[in-house]
Write an enzyme that holds these catalytic residues in place. Structure first.
Site, PDB file in Angstrom:
ATOM      1  N   LYS A 231       0.855  -1.195   0.000  1.00  0.00           N
ATOM      2  CA  LYS A 231       0.000   0.000   0.000  1.00  0.00           C
ATOM      3  C   LYS A 231       0.888   1.242   0.000  1.00  0.00           C
ATOM      4  O   LYS A 231       1.961   1.237   0.595  1.00  0.00           O
ATOM      5  CB  LYS A 231      -0.892  -0.021   1.262  1.00  0.00           C
TER       6      LYS A 231
ATOM      7  N   CYS B  64      -2.467   9.954  -6.190  1.00  0.00           N
ATOM      8  CA  CYS B  64      -3.546   9.670  -5.239  1.00  0.00           C
ATOM      9  C   CYS B  64      -4.569  10.809  -5.300  1.00  0.00           C
ATOM     10  O   CYS B  64      -4.222  11.972  -5.068  1.00  0.00           O
ATOM     11  CB  CYS B  64      -3.019   9.548  -3.815  1.00  0.00           C
TER      12      CYS B  64
HETATM   13  C1  DHB Z   1      -5.459   6.027  -2.282  1.00  0.00           C
HETATM   14  C2  DHB Z   1      -6.039   5.965  -3.521  1.00  0.00           C
HETATM   15  C3  DHB Z   1      -5.260   5.981  -4.638  1.00  0.00           C
HETATM   16  O1  DHB Z   1      -5.796   5.917  -5.901  1.00  0.00           O
HETATM   17  C4  DHB Z   1      -3.901   6.066  -4.520  1.00  0.00           C
HETATM   18  O2  DHB Z   1      -3.130   6.109  -5.600  1.00  0.00           O
HETATM   19  C5  DHB Z   1      -3.312   6.099  -3.283  1.00  0.00           C
HETATM   20  C6  DHB Z   1      -4.108   6.082  -2.165  1.00  0.00           C
HETATM   21  C7  DHB Z   1      -6.273   6.033  -1.085  1.00  0.00           C
HETATM   22  O3  DHB Z   1      -7.325   6.666  -1.079  1.00  0.00           O
HETATM   23  O4  DHB Z   1      -5.843   5.439  -0.068  1.00  0.00           O
END
Ligand code: DHB
Length: 311
Positions: free
Chosen positions: A47, A130
């Site tokens: 993540k 993001c």
């Molecule tokens: C999140 C969503 C995304 O598309 C990304 O690239 C990184 C984080 C999120 O909301 O956690």
């Protein structure tokens, strides 16, 4: 039956297969990363992390949709130091480890890239796209910021750096970003992230279906496959072959994966399908891709990679 070889490489890192998880669902905790490690995913992608632990946005912040999903998670993660500490145990699972970082400034990203440059991770994917942090623009839509971030981040060490891009919708933007990438030793690009700031409304309740940002969230899954394919294709034609391309967006079966191969992807990542189906999706899609390639008489990725035929 002929054996089909799906092995590939990203920035010189060998991958046993063409499919891996995307930074996104089910890759935040050690337990989740362990499941990926034990699955047929060719790598373990974390993540996106930030300097500190984050709870993320208020719930509900994810919803399945008939053809995909919408999410506004808000970067819930353990903080980069937790992933740094996990690197030896993740590596011990026997496949490449890709760390995704998503700081809120060049300084924050520099601190994290430096830390992971001094670790055993195989690849660093810097997330420029993001869409879900209230008040924060996506770096990937700000070309000046993209350039200054790359100038700073690509000189912090020798480990390969790649960037996760937002989807682009205009030829001039593909060209502008490709020209920036060419100035720096960017070893791979991952495209596309979700389409940011979309809105799904429930007509019965007369409300949005997710809570953060008044319901605005990233659209994922089948809805975005044509956009992912176009972005992979455009960048494959604009960038030198020394830059690998990881395709993401709506891959849920073997033919989706094959379409990304034709567009020019060196590997693909799975997000929404992994969220919905779990880690068995990697072996299933791999087997479907192999069966489809066998039917076509192809036995390795290079037989079809980038070979989209003109109409
Ligand atoms: C999140 C969503 C995304 O598309 C990304 O690239 C990184 C984080 C999120 O909301 O956690």
């Amino acid at each position: 039956m002929t054996t089909i070889d799906l092995s590939t490489q990203i920035a010189g890192i060998h991958l046993d297969s063409y499919l891996m998880n995307a930074s996104g669902p089910k890759c935040t905790t050690w337990d989740e990363l362990l499941v990926i490690g034990k699955s047929a995913s060719a790598a373990i992608v974390t993540k996106s992390c930030t300097l500190e632990f984050r709870e993320g946005n208020p719930e509900p912040r994810y919803s399945d949709l008939p053809l995909g999903s919408i999410q506004s998670m808000g970067l819930p993660n353990l903080g980069y130091k937790a992933y740094l500490e996990m690197v030896p145990e993740l590596k011990a699972l026997g496949k490449p480890v890709v760390v995704s970082i998503s700081g809120f400034s060049i300084e924050e990203n520099s601190e994290m890239v430096t830390a992971f440059q001094n670790s055993d991770v195989d690849l660093i994917e810097v997330n420029f796209s993001c869409p879900n942090i209230p008040g924060k623009a996506q770096v990937a839509y700000d070309f000046e910021q993209t350039e200054s971030a790359l100038a700073a981040l690509t000189k912090l060490g020798n480990k390969p750096i790649g960037i996760k891009l937002a989807p682009y919708f205009d030829m001039s933007h593909f060209i502008a970003i490709a020209n920036i990438i060419k100035k720096f030793p960017v070893k791979f690009i991952t495209c596309v992230n979700s389409i940011g700031n979309t809105l799904i409304i429930d007509p019965e309740t007369e409300q949005p279906i997710i809570k953060p940002k008044g319901g605005f969230g990233g659209l994922c899954g089948d809805y975005i496959k044509p956009i992912g394919l176009a972005n992979v294709r455009a960048f494959r034609e604009l960038l030198d072959d020394s830059v690998q391309i990881i395709g993401v967006g709506g891959i849920k079966n073997g033919t989706d994966a094959f379409e990304y191969l034709l567009a020019g992807a060196d590997a693909v990542q799975i997000a929404t399908c992994f969220e919905k189906e779990g880690a068995v999706c990697f072996a299933r899609i791999e087997n479907e891709l192999k069966a489809f390639m066998a039917k076509k008489g192809y036995n390795k990725l290079s037989d079809a990679k980038g070979k989209l035929k003109p109409l």
